[in-house]
Write a protein that holds these residues in place. Structure first.
Motif, PDB file in Angstrom:
ATOM      1  N   GLN A   1      35.828  27.416  39.463  1.00 31.73           N
ATOM      2  CA  GLN A   1      36.585  28.415  40.208  1.00 31.73           C
ATOM      3  C   GLN A   1      35.840  29.748  40.254  1.00 31.73           C
ATOM      4  N   PRO A   2      35.780  30.408  41.416  1.00 40.54           N
ATOM      5  CA  PRO A   2      35.156  31.733  41.496  1.00 40.54           C
ATOM      6  C   PRO A   2      36.048  32.799  40.868  1.00 40.54           C
ATOM      7  N   GLN A   3      35.446  33.934  40.521  1.00 35.51           N
ATOM      8  CA  GLN A   3      36.192  35.040  39.930  1.00 35.51           C
ATOM      9  C   GLN A   3      35.631  36.367  40.428  1.00 35.51           C
ATOM     10  N   THR A   4      36.519  37.362  40.575  1.00 32.04           N
ATOM     11  CA  THR A   4      36.120  38.732  40.899  1.00 32.04           C
ATOM     12  C   THR A   4      36.972  39.682  40.069  1.00 32.04           C
ATOM     13  N   LYS A   5      36.329  40.651  39.420  1.00 31.97           N
ATOM     14  CA  LYS A   5      37.037  41.650  38.632  1.00 31.97           C
ATOM     15  C   LYS A   5      36.598  43.047  39.061  1.00 31.97           C
ATOM     16  N   TYR A   6      37.490  44.025  38.880  1.00 33.53           N
ATOM     17  CA  TYR A   6      37.255  45.389  39.343  1.00 33.53           C
ATOM     18  C   TYR A   6      37.409  46.383  38.204  1.00 33.53           C
ATOM     19  N   ASP A   7      36.721  47.534  38.349  1.00 30.30           N
ATOM     20  CA  ASP A   7      36.895  48.637  37.402  1.00 30.30           C
ATOM     21  C   ASP A   7      36.574  49.943  38.144  1.00 30.30           C
TER      22      ASP A   7
END
Length: 229
Positions: free
Chosen positions: A218-224
């Motif tokens: 599964q792909p993932q994207t996280k932000y900050d």
């Protein structure tokens, strides 16, 4: 010569799946995961008509993992809709591409048989998890901002997620007031799925780290969001 009435009357108008990607945990049991809807053009709607509709489901290795024998769920005009569920098991079914091979067969009044076949596909992927933190916050202008975290993936078996080594992560930045993200570099995860990357910070805005996933993950994207002072 034109098509016979039997050929014109009955046809497979479409096959739709409730999802194109199933994220299946290795610890999950067996449950209904993908709903299949078959759209059949059948204006005669004759209950005495000899008629057959089925599908077999093959896994990434080509072996059959399930059979589907749908029943009619609804009708709209000359179209009948048949539905059933594809069952997958978390600890048994491998990730990868699955094929739904549908066969529609019918007989006319002369008992001549007609067959239409169709293949559709969906993917099964193992879940992943991604942590992400950009520090320090706030950061001084033109100073190095350290991006770090951990990428983990579910094994194709029972057990907790494990760190993924050698996975590529890409970093993007969108300055406050901007409309698009700009690519800022990439890194590769190390032992235990840990990663760390230093990138110069010049403006306040939002950073994101992207794991593109794969044919099995599964792909993932996280932000900050980070303020530059």
């Amino acid at each position: 010569m034109g098509a016979s009435p039997a050929r014109a009357d009955v046809r497979l108008a479409g096959v739709s799946l409730s999802t194109q990607t199933v994220v299946l945990d290795g610890d999950a049991g067996c449950a209904n995961r993908v709903k299949v809807t078959f759209k059949v053009h059948d204006p005669r709607n004759d209950e005495d008509e000899l008629f057959g509709l089925s599908a077999d489901i093959t896994g990434p290795d080509g072996d059959i993992v399930d059979f589907v024998f749908p029943s009619q769920a609804s009708r709209s005009g000359d179209y009948a809709y048949y539905t059933d569920w594809i069952m997958l098991c978390g600890s048994l079914d491998d990730p990868g591409t699955y094929r739904v091979h549908t066969e529609l067969k019918w007989w006319d009044e002369n008992y001549d048989d007609y067959v239409v076949e169709r293949v559709d596909r969906f993917s099964v992927k193992r879940p992943t998890s991604l942590t992400y933190d950009a520090t320090p916050e706030p950061v001084k202008k033109n100073s190095a901002l350290t991006h770090r975290g951990v990428l983990k993936a579910d094994p194709v078996s029972y057990g907790p997620k494990k760190g993924v080594k050698g996975a590529v992560l890409k970093f993007w930045f969108k300055a406050d007031g901007a409309k698009t993200y700009v690519y800022k570099g990439q890194t590769t995860t190390g032992t235990g799925g840990k990663y760390s990357k230093k990138i110069k910070a010049t403006r306040s805005g939002t950073w994101k780290v992207v794991y593109a996933g794969s044919g099995t993950r599964q792909p993932q994207t996280k932000y900050d969001a980070v303020k530059v002072k």
